[in-house]
Design a protein around this motif. Structure first.
Motif, mmCIF file in Angstrom:
data_model
loop_
_atom_site.group_PDB
_atom_site.id
_atom_site.type_symbol
_atom_site.label_atom_id
_atom_site.label_comp_id
_atom_site.label_asym_id
_atom_site.label_seq_id
_atom_site.Cartn_x
_atom_site.Cartn_y
_atom_site.Cartn_z
ATOM 1 N N ARG A 96 38.462 39.836 42.224
ATOM 2 C CA ARG A 96 37.351 38.908 41.989
ATOM 3 C C ARG A 96 36.702 38.513 43.321
ATOM 4 N NH1 ARG A 96 39.689 34.683 37.366
ATOM 5 N NH2 ARG A 96 40.046 36.278 35.770
ATOM 6 N N PHE A 97 37.562 38.197 44.274
ATOM 7 C CA PHE A 97 37.099 37.728 45.583
ATOM 8 C C PHE A 97 36.216 38.796 46.256
ATOM 9 C CE2 PHE A 97 38.056 37.584 50.221
ATOM 10 C CZ PHE A 97 37.495 36.347 50.525
ATOM 11 N N PHE A 98 36.717 40.009 46.319
ATOM 12 C CA PHE A 98 35.950 41.044 47.019
ATOM 13 C C PHE A 98 34.709 41.459 46.236
ATOM 14 C CE2 PHE A 98 40.175 41.577 49.074
ATOM 15 C CZ PHE A 98 39.770 41.305 50.367
ATOM 16 N N ASN A 130 49.721 36.561 46.822
ATOM 17 C CA ASN A 130 48.367 37.103 47.002
ATOM 18 C C ASN A 130 47.372 36.300 46.169
ATOM 19 O OD1 ASN A 130 49.672 39.106 48.449
ATOM 20 N ND2 ASN A 130 49.551 40.625 46.808
ATOM 21 N N GLN A 131 47.770 35.971 44.943
ATOM 22 C CA GLN A 131 46.903 35.193 44.067
ATOM 23 C C GLN A 131 46.459 33.906 44.769
ATOM 24 O OE1 GLN A 131 45.696 36.969 41.393
ATOM 25 N NE2 GLN A 131 46.315 35.369 39.941
ATOM 26 N N ASP A 132 47.413 33.189 45.349
ATOM 27 C CA ASP A 132 47.085 31.921 46.002
ATOM 28 C C ASP A 132 46.227 32.127 47.240
ATOM 29 O OD1 ASP A 132 48.314 30.400 44.133
ATOM 30 O OD2 ASP A 132 50.217 30.200 45.222
ATOM 31 N N VAL A 133 46.525 33.175 47.988
ATOM 32 C CA VAL A 133 45.754 33.407 49.207
ATOM 33 C C VAL A 133 44.279 33.660 48.859
ATOM 34 C CG1 VAL A 133 45.383 34.972 51.150
ATOM 35 C CG2 VAL A 133 47.707 34.254 50.547
ATOM 36 N N PHE A 134 44.033 34.498 47.853
ATOM 37 C CA PHE A 134 42.625 34.802 47.561
ATOM 38 C C PHE A 134 41.919 33.632 46.882
ATOM 39 C CE2 PHE A 134 44.343 38.994 48.464
ATOM 40 C CZ PHE A 134 43.429 39.388 49.440
ATOM 41 N N ARG A 135 42.680 32.821 46.149
ATOM 42 C CA ARG A 135 42.107 31.579 45.627
ATOM 43 C C ARG A 135 41.668 30.670 46.788
ATOM 44 N NH1 ARG A 135 46.536 31.150 42.126
ATOM 45 N NH2 ARG A 135 45.874 31.841 40.076
ATOM 46 N N SER A 136 42.564 30.507 47.763
ATOM 47 C CA SER A 136 42.225 29.607 48.886
ATOM 48 C C SER A 136 41.076 30.168 49.702
ATOM 49 C CB SER A 136 43.397 29.390 49.848
ATOM 50 O OG SER A 136 44.619 29.531 49.241
ATOM 51 N N SER A 141 32.039 29.081 44.568
ATOM 52 C CA SER A 141 32.358 27.982 43.652
ATOM 53 C C SER A 141 32.460 28.426 42.197
ATOM 54 C CB SER A 141 31.299 26.893 43.806
ATOM 55 O OG SER A 141 30.030 27.495 43.608
ATOM 56 N N ASP A 142 32.353 29.732 41.940
ATOM 57 C CA ASP A 142 32.466 30.204 40.549
ATOM 58 C C ASP A 142 33.777 29.696 39.956
ATOM 59 O OD1 ASP A 142 30.572 33.082 40.850
ATOM 60 O OD2 ASP A 142 31.441 32.104 42.604
ATOM 61 N N THR A 143 33.717 29.291 38.692
ATOM 62 C CA THR A 143 34.903 28.671 38.094
ATOM 63 C C THR A 143 36.068 29.658 38.005
ATOM 64 O OG1 THR A 143 34.042 29.230 35.935
ATOM 65 C CG2 THR A 143 33.631 26.987 36.715
ATOM 66 N N CYS A 144 35.779 30.963 37.983
ATOM 67 C CA CYS A 144 36.876 31.939 37.833
ATOM 68 C C CYS A 144 37.848 31.864 38.998
ATOM 69 C CB CYS A 144 36.329 33.347 37.672
ATOM 70 S SG CYS A 144 35.621 34.048 39.164
ATOM 71 N N PHE A 145 37.427 31.280 40.116
ATOM 72 C CA PHE A 145 38.346 31.202 41.261
ATOM 73 C C PHE A 145 39.341 30.053 41.134
ATOM 74 C CE2 PHE A 145 34.828 33.687 43.107
ATOM 75 C CZ PHE A 145 35.558 34.830 43.391
#
Ligand SMILES: Nc1nc2c(c(=O)[nH]1)N[C@H]1C(S)=C(S)[C@@H](COP(=O)(O)OP(=O)(O)OC[C@H]3O[C@@H](n4cnc5c(=O)[nH]c(N)nc54)[C@H](O)[C@@H]3O)O[C@H]1N2
Ligand SMILES: Nc1nc2c(c(=O)[nH]1)N[C@H]1C(S)=C(S)[C@@H](COP(=O)(O)OP(=O)(O)OC[C@H]3O[C@@H](n4cnc5c(=O)[nH]c(N)nc54)[C@H](O)[C@@H]3O)O[C@H]1N2
Ligand code: SF4
Ligand SMILES: [Mo]
Length: 682
Positions: free
Chosen positions: A127-129, A465-471, A479-483
């Motif tokens: 999602r992030f990339f 990894n999940q937490d890192v890309f969330r942060s 600011s998309d809610t999916c994050f």
């Protein structure tokens, strides 16, 4: 030590077996023992040797605990501790500036299957990339050639269930080191053999599995398609095909029969190194024994013509009707059957909201060396590595390293331990292990979906990894809610694909049962009644496109290259490692310091057992200790993978020798098509 409780987990390593684990926790909250879950129908209560010892890794003093910033030269491995805030700020700022100056496609994620967990393999990161508009990575390093080959043959890439192997009367391990890389299939093979089944191996290296077989066929590397075509020659010549199955469920038999007429056993014998009589016998036995199962693993498709090899082999069960039987057919991978909602997890549509406003370019991970050194418009300026150790496992390391050493490249590495890749990082972030985070697991050697919750606390400041890309998303102002989706939100999204195999499988059910069989009939006989995933619904032979071409880097390939580099190097997996994950264990480093040569090749070079040997070609060199044995055929050398270069005396490994030439289809690497010369180091 008393056991205060036993918890459930799942082995996340890149292994078909996808084991269900039990972990004993002592009164201090420390994991004291890992075991296989006896209730899981494929794990059956045991673990492989490498993961039975995983708590060594979990509690190793080598675990990375804090974010680090590089203070030495790239590759040198000198770092200083920083805070998460500093690390995230610096990464956000550097990714912003790369995107501003060169466009977001100058950012490249690089990841593979350090963990097979659906979310930590590819969830928030995707999602992030996508939202940034970063280059997309084509994750080809392992299996794409085989996937395409299988797809071309059967359309839907379903496979024989492991549990059904017990019913087989003939089992062929074709480029599959079952004892080493897929040991939970072994008990089913033992059961079949107890009932009279024969077990054969087809492999250029006689590994442990080959030694335990009834017959080992020592095939020349990259010649599998020739063998399969010749088996079809014998089967059709002798009328051993299953006429009823062929007529009802296949397309193009007459053309196939005509096409394979020229594939006489004598012709295939010259190419494969097997005797013509062996080929005839194998074909006849395969066609007349039922049930007959082929365990095709990924060894075959790591050669230049890997997709065609897999496709040709995968046509055999349709010709003989082997798919009809419980315990008949072929297994490459079961992963296709999981049918999770990948789009809901990865959100590729976010690319259109990126500053790019379109789908971004695709970079093949097998070509990392080229990508980091020759790619322009834009060049790669920021590299984010997780779940992978490219400075050990990617082919053509000298070019990879030239890239990683670039001073104008900003590199972030998320890791559990200080790998060679982490040594090249500007920022290192400490990562959790699968015992410390939540994830959902498919399998690629069985049909059970599994859920694992954290069973141990993360050490130091390690994050998933999940937490890192969330942060990072928050830090970069996305600011998309999916994050802000939680792991559970994403698991629910993954399960909601509407596919019948997932019907009734919910997070709650997984929570309660830990593992759940896909909602498919038992036994699962995917093509017993045809139903292939092709335009016609039949297995389409397409004889006009079937052929055998030698890999350029092989004994039958480029003869001028061969005159300088006459030996075919293969670098299959090490039984007690997991690619490079446990390469820092001393016994793995010792094993990967060896190369096996055939006695004739050794004698011709004055090489004796335990001599140091220099292997070299135009791309590089490495030195290894000689093992002299006829476990390889003449002209073949075998060095097990994968080593940490920094633990090799000369800093060089076999991946200095392997090439970036891609497979015929699927864009895979051709690790096992690699010509070298060997000389004794005096
Ligand atoms: N212990 C252990 N288990 C592992 C791994 C590990 O590193 N160690 N890695 C995991 C991963 S990432 C994967 S992809 C799987 C892979 O599992 P496998 O595919 O079983 O492993 P490989 O060692 O790649 O190749 C299998 C066999 O193919 C043979 N081979 C090489 N070239 C040819 C050829 O041209 N023709 C034929 N017929 N055979 C050939 C090799 O000698 C080897 O014995 O295993 C997984 N499990
Ligand atoms: N010569 C040669 N080269 C090969 C092969 C071969 O047979 N011969 N095999 C190829 C194949 S099949 C494959 S699949 C590739 C494998 O190559 P990689 O995918 O790079 O696999 P590993 O070497 O196991 O490295 C995985 C890394 O991920 C880290 N890791 C594990 N879990 C997590 C996590 O949750 N978060 C983060 N951030 N990191 C984590 C581990 O510590 C480990 O260092 O190698 C390829 N290279
Ligand atoms: S590496 Fe494979 S065999 Fe070993 S515990 Fe993990 S899933 Fe099971
Ligand atoms: Mo792999």
């Amino acid at each position: 030590m008393t056991v205060s409780r036993t918890l459930h987990s799942v082995c996340a390593l890149d292994c078909p077996d996808g084991c269900a684990l039990l972990i004993d926790i002592d009164e201090h909250g420390r994991g004291s023992k890992l075991r296989g879950n006896p209730d899981h129908p494929v794990t059956r209560g045991f673990l492989c040797g490498k993961v039975a010892r995983y708590l060594d890794h979990e509690y190793s003093s080598a675990r990375l605990l804090y974010p680090l910033r590089r203070i030495g030269a790239k590759g040198e491995g000198r770092f200083a501790r920083i805070s998460w805030d500093e690390a995230l700020d610096e990464i956000a700022q550097r990714l912003h500036s790369a995107a501003n100056e060169f466009g977001p496609e100058s950012i490249l994620p690089y990841s593979y299957a350090g963990t097979m967990g659906v979310l930590n393999f590819g969830g928030m990161d995707r999602r992030f990339f996508h939202r940034l508009g970063a280059s997309r990575l084509d994750r080809t390093i392992c299996s794409t050639a085989g996937m395409v080959g299988m797809n071309d043959a059967v359309g839907y890439r379903y496979a024989v269930e492991p549990e059904q192997f017990r019913n087989a009367r003939l089992i062929i391990a074709w480029g599959a080191n079952i004892m080493g890389t897929n040991v939970h299939l072994w008990p089913f093979i033992v059961e079949a053999r107890r009932n009279g089944a024969k077990f054969y191996t087809i492999d250029p290296f006689q590994n442990r599995t080959g030694k335990l077989s009834d017959r080992h066929y020592s095939i020349n590397p990259g010649t599998d398609a020739a063998l399969a075509l010749s088996m079809m020659h014998v089967i059709t010549r002798d009328g051993l095909e299953d006429r009823d199955y062929v007529q009802r469920h296949t397309l193009g038999f007459a053309e196939l029969k005509e096409r394979v007429r020229e594939w006489t056993p004598d012709r295939a014998a010259q190419l494969t190194g097997l005797s013509a009589q062996d080929i005839v016998d194998l074909a006849r036995e395969y066609a007349t024994t039922r049930p007959a199962a082929i365990r095709l693993n990924y060894g075959v498709q790591r050669s230049e013509r890997g997709a065609m090899s897999v496709r040709t082999i995968a046509l055999l069960p349709a010709l003989t009707g082997a798919w009809r039987d419980a315990g008949g057919g072929i297994q490459l991978s079961t992963s296709y059957a999981f049918h999770l909602n990948a789009n809901a997890v990865e959100k590729p549509e976010l690319q259109f909201q990126s500053r790019l406003g379109r789908e971004s370019r695709i970079v093949n991970m097998a070509l990392l060396g080229e990508a980091l050194t020759t790619l322009s418009d834009p060049p790669v300026k920021a590299l984010v590595v997780y779940n992978s150790n490219p400075a050990a496992i990617a082919p053509d390391q000298n070019q990879v390293r030239r890239g990683l050493r670039r001073d104008d490249l900003f590199t972030v590495v998320l890791e559990q331990i200080q790998t060679d890749t982490a040594d090249f990082a500007d920022i290192v972030l400490p990562a959790t292990t699968f015992l410390e985070h939540t994830d959902l697991y498919k399998g690629y050697g069985h049909y059970y979906l599994q859920l694992a919750r954290p069973v141990l606390p993360a050490p130091g400041e390690a994050r998933s990894n999940q937490d890192v890309f969330r942060s990072l998303a928050a830090r970069m102002g996305l600011s998309d809610t999916c994050f802000t989706d939680t792991d559970d939100d994403m698991i629910r999204a993954a399960l909601a694909s509407g596919h019948p195999f997932l019907s009734g499988i919910t997070l709650e059910k997984l929570e309660q049962n830990h593992f759940v069989r896909l909602n498919m009939p038992a036994p699962f006989l995917p093509f017993a009644e045809g139903g292939f995933g092709t335009p016609s619904g039949k297995c389409e032979f397409h004889a006009e496109t079937l052929d055998y071409q030698p890999p350029v880097e092989s004994r039958h390939g480029d003869q001028s290259l061969k005159s300088r580099f006459p030996l075919e190097l293969i670098s299959p997996k090490n039984d007690d490692n997991m690619n490079s994950t446990f390469a820092s264990r001393a016994e793995n480093n010792a094993l990967t310091d060896t190369v096996t040569l055939h006695p004739t090749d050794a004698a011709a070079r004055g090489i004796r057992p335990d001599d140091r040997v220099r292997l070299f070609n135009e791309r590089g060199e490495c030195s290894l200790r000689a093992v002299v044995a006829a476990t390889v055929g003449q002209g073949v050398v075998c060095a097990r993978s994968t080593r940490w270069p920094k633990l090799a005396g000369d800093g060089q490994t076999v991946n200095m020798l392997t090439s970036q030439r891609l497979t015929d289809k699927g864009g895979g690497p051709s690790f096992y098509s690699c010509l070298v010369q060997a000389e004794k180091i005096s």
